[in-house]
Design a protein around this motif. Structure first.
Motif, PDB file in Angstrom:
ATOM      1  N   LYS A 111       0.832  -1.203   0.000  1.00  0.00           N
ATOM      2  CA  LYS A 111       0.000   0.000   0.000  1.00  0.00           C
ATOM      3  C   LYS A 111       0.865   1.250   0.000  1.00  0.00           C
ATOM      4  N   SER A 155      -8.967   6.765  -1.054  1.00  0.00           N
ATOM      5  CA  SER A 155      -8.885   5.635  -0.127  1.00  0.00           C
ATOM      6  C   SER A 155      -7.989   4.558  -0.738  1.00  0.00           C
ATOM      7  N   GLU A 211      -6.831   0.307   0.056  1.00  0.00           N
ATOM      8  CA  GLU A 211      -6.880  -0.940   0.810  1.00  0.00           C
ATOM      9  C   GLU A 211      -6.203  -1.989  -0.049  1.00  0.00           C
ATOM     10  N   LEU A 212      -5.987  -3.159   0.488  1.00  0.00           N
ATOM     11  CA  LEU A 212      -5.322  -4.199  -0.281  1.00  0.00           C
ATOM     12  C   LEU A 212      -6.079  -4.464  -1.578  1.00  0.00           C
ATOM     13  N   LYS A 262      -7.043  -2.415  -3.883  1.00  0.00           N
ATOM     14  CA  LYS A 262      -7.984  -1.400  -4.372  1.00  0.00           C
ATOM     15  C   LYS A 262      -7.559  -0.004  -3.935  1.00  0.00           C
ATOM     16  N   GLN A 317      -6.200 -11.718   3.871  1.00  0.00           N
ATOM     17  CA  GLN A 317      -6.641 -11.013   5.073  1.00  0.00           C
ATOM     18  C   GLN A 317      -7.095 -11.997   6.142  1.00  0.00           C
TER      19      GLN A 317
END
Length: 185
Positions: free
Chosen positions: A16, A32, A34-35, A37, A80
């Motif tokens: 990230k 934003s 996140e993993l 995205k 995750q």
């Protein structure tokens, strides 16, 4: 106008950070991340090829195919779940998050990656076991419990089937052979 980028091989906080740096260095503002995205505030029309090539140089890939998007989303959810040591069944979590039945997800995953989803999950868990063995903070039973195995003997059998050695033999190695999470498939 915000635009969503789906990125293959984003599996950790460093990923990230690396992607964030690439995007901000190219003048993009991140809404934003996140993993797997990233949502950027601008349209990428002018920077698309620069970003695509920059990501590729760093070992990432922009995902443009709908099936690949779904498979990458499955991978992120599996990673995750394994990293969080979530007690919920990984397959149940995936089907709930994606909204498709497990059979459809498994077929798509197998077709795309050449490995079954179940085997992928096992391989990720074994890599996590290797990490936990290296850290030396948990015994084998605690590792099994942490990764939601019903028994440590079940974990031991899977570990030996995947690695070709017992967990004790692995623990005694000087040169540990571990794979990066994005290199499992």
């Amino acid at each position: 106008m915000a635009q969503t980028l789906l990125i293959k091989n984003m599996v950790c906080a460093r990923c990230k950070s690396t992607v964030t740096k690439l995007l901000t260095d190219n003048g993009l503002e991140i809404e934003s991340i996140e993993l797997g995205k990233v949502v950027v505030e601008q349209d990428l029309k002018n920077n698309y090829n620069i970003i695509k090539n920059g990501l590729k140089e760093l070992g990432f890939e922009l995902i443009e195919d709908e099936a690949k998007v779904l498979v990458e989303r499955v991978k992120v959810l599996v990673i995750q779940s394994v990293l969080e040591n979530n007690s919920e069944s990984i397959i149940s979590k995936i089907t709930k998050e994606i909204g498709k039945n497990d059979s459809a997800i498994s077929k798509l995953f197998s077709k795309s990656e050449g490995i079954t989803l179940e085997k992928y999950i096992i391989n990720l868990k074994i890599e996590k076991v290797k990490e936990l063995i290296q850290l030396g903070q948990l015994n084998f039973s605690e590792i099994a419990y942490t990764l939601n195995y019903k028994t440590s003997s079940h974990l031991a059998r899977q570990f030996k089937a995947i690695t070709g050695m017992s967990m004790s033999d692995y623990k005694n190695l000087q040169d540990w052979d571990r794979k990066e999470l994005d290199q499992i498939v």
